[in-house]
Write an enzyme that holds these catalytic residues in place. Sequence first.
Site, PDB file in Angstrom:
ATOM      1  N   TRP A  74       0.855  -1.195   0.000  1.00 60.33           N
ATOM      2  CA  TRP A  74       0.000   0.000   0.000  1.00 60.33           C
ATOM      3  C   TRP A  74       0.887   1.240   0.000  1.00 60.33           C
ATOM      4  O   TRP A  74       2.101   1.155   0.241  1.00 60.33           O
ATOM      5  CB  TRP A  74      -0.931   0.008   1.222  1.00 60.33           C
ATOM      6  CG  TRP A  74      -2.111   0.918   1.031  1.00 60.33           C
ATOM      7  CD1 TRP A  74      -2.308   2.151   1.570  1.00 60.33           C
ATOM      8  CD2 TRP A  74      -3.251   0.662   0.197  1.00 60.33           C
ATOM      9  NE1 TRP A  74      -3.499   2.681   1.129  1.00 60.33           N
ATOM     10  CE2 TRP A  74      -4.103   1.788   0.290  1.00 60.33           C
ATOM     11  CE3 TRP A  74      -3.617  -0.406  -0.621  1.00 60.33           C
ATOM     12  CZ2 TRP A  74      -5.301   1.875  -0.414  1.00 60.33           C
ATOM     13  CZ3 TRP A  74      -4.824  -0.323  -1.310  1.00 60.33           C
ATOM     14  CH2 TRP A  74      -5.654   0.812  -1.200  1.00 60.33           C
ATOM     15  N   ASP A 112      -0.715  11.939   0.497  1.00 63.28           N
ATOM     16  CA  ASP A 112      -1.874  12.730   0.915  1.00 63.28           C
ATOM     17  C   ASP A 112      -3.056  11.812   1.244  1.00 63.28           C
ATOM     18  O   ASP A 112      -2.906  10.593   1.335  1.00 63.28           O
ATOM     19  CB  ASP A 112      -2.234  13.752  -0.164  1.00 63.28           C
ATOM     20  CG  ASP A 112      -2.659  13.125  -1.490  1.00 63.28           C
ATOM     21  OD1 ASP A 112      -2.809  11.882  -1.570  1.00 63.28           O
ATOM     22  OD2 ASP A 112      -2.843  13.878  -2.464  1.00 63.28           O
ATOM     23  N   GLU A 137      -3.486   8.786  -1.120  1.00 65.25           N
ATOM     24  CA  GLU A 137      -2.349   7.898  -1.348  1.00 65.25           C
ATOM     25  C   GLU A 137      -1.537   8.313  -2.572  1.00 65.25           C
ATOM     26  O   GLU A 137      -1.098   7.478  -3.366  1.00 65.25           O
ATOM     27  CB  GLU A 137      -2.814   6.432  -1.494  1.00 65.25           C
ATOM     28  CG  GLU A 137      -3.171   5.781  -0.186  1.00 65.25           C
ATOM     29  CD  GLU A 137      -4.644   5.877   0.152  1.00 65.25           C
ATOM     30  OE1 GLU A 137      -5.467   6.148  -0.749  1.00 65.25           O
ATOM     31  OE2 GLU A 137      -4.992   5.716   1.331  1.00 65.25           O
ATOM     32  N   GLU A 143     -18.338   5.164  -2.272  1.00 67.69           N
ATOM     33  CA  GLU A 143     -17.184   6.054  -2.174  1.00 67.69           C
ATOM     34  C   GLU A 143     -17.323   7.219  -3.137  1.00 67.69           C
ATOM     35  O   GLU A 143     -17.076   8.371  -2.778  1.00 67.69           O
ATOM     36  CB  GLU A 143     -15.904   5.279  -2.476  1.00 67.69           C
ATOM     37  CG  GLU A 143     -14.632   6.102  -2.336  1.00 67.69           C
ATOM     38  CD  GLU A 143     -13.388   5.247  -2.457  1.00 67.69           C
ATOM     39  OE1 GLU A 143     -12.598   5.212  -1.496  1.00 67.69           O
ATOM     40  OE2 GLU A 143     -13.211   4.598  -3.518  1.00 67.69           O
TER      41      GLU A 143
END
Length: 376
Positions: free
Chosen positions: A117, A166, A169, A329
């Site tokens: 990630w 940020d 990502e 989302e």
Amino acid sequence: MTDAPTRTGLLALAEASHRVIATHQAPSGAYPASPTFSAYRGYSWFRDGAFIAEGASRYGDAEGAAAFHRWCAEVLAKRTDQVDALAARAGRGEHIPVADLLPTRYTIDGAVGNDPWWDFQLDGYGTWLWALASHTDRHGVVDGVDGGVATAVRYLTTFWSRPCYDWWEEHVDQRHVSTLGAIRAGLAAATTHPALAGALSAGERAAAADAAGAIDALVLSSGVADGHLTKWLGAADVDASLLACVAPFGLVAVDSEVGRTTVAAVEHALCVDGGVHRYAADTFYGGGQWPLLTAFLGWNQAAAGREDEAWASLRWIAAQATPAGELPEQVGHHLLAPGREQEWIDRWGTVATPLLWSHGMYLVLASELALVGRAR
């Protein structure tokens, strides 16, 4: 939901939002970002979770929110030795690779996940401190968090000035104003709120206050262009995450010239027909509009006394819910880069639905408008 939800419909979505949050909260206290989305399932972010907890706390779910705060504190307390070692290395002037620093997300049981990630993000730790103070004001002291508070403060005072990813990502080489705003809000809460400040030594409180003051000076000197806050230091454009720097974080005041101009700049550049984009060059799932960002806009509208506009933002969010009362989302009504949507569907599947952060922010805005719970 209809295009213009009634008050009854708005209340029903608030009930559904809390149900989604409470149903999917893990026994550990962690809030999974999304229980079904392939890239988020099984992970909890401090940033997302802090705002989810804020929504739950405002709705009246004091124990659910407190359980999340205890989970965060436990995650950090277990890493106190790691943070102390990192601070010592930084104090010696040693370069510390990103891989050695704390991640931005943890598994539901508080472990570091094995999936790769974009992991070095600082804003979540500041956001958690801010949310813990907010919850404490509303429902009283959460037991067992002192060790985590102290570790978070030491970590942030050591690394606040370092570039990191940020909210989205991205751009690990930049210092993002929304990240600095979250850190400052957390450090300010830790130094001024009695329930948090008591967890710190005098030296830790002084270091946190110094860092908060340095962030103020840095943002005002390098994070403002054309009268508004900027996406990162030295940039000229805006990002919707900057809304949080006004309300709730107070990096600049709601009634200040910079605060008003920042909100106006985001509205002008990123809000289309009521829905808010992340930033103008966004290509993630084609660059759609995010209900949670529309909630941040509504939060700022309400804080500035623009109640009719805040209600319109709440209704826009409600209109994006599925028939089952789940908020996604993002939505694809107005894609900035429609040619880039399919590549993300091929990679991760359809847009994350439900996204618990969207539901938490709906509850925050609903409480700001006194539809549910209590704002303070």
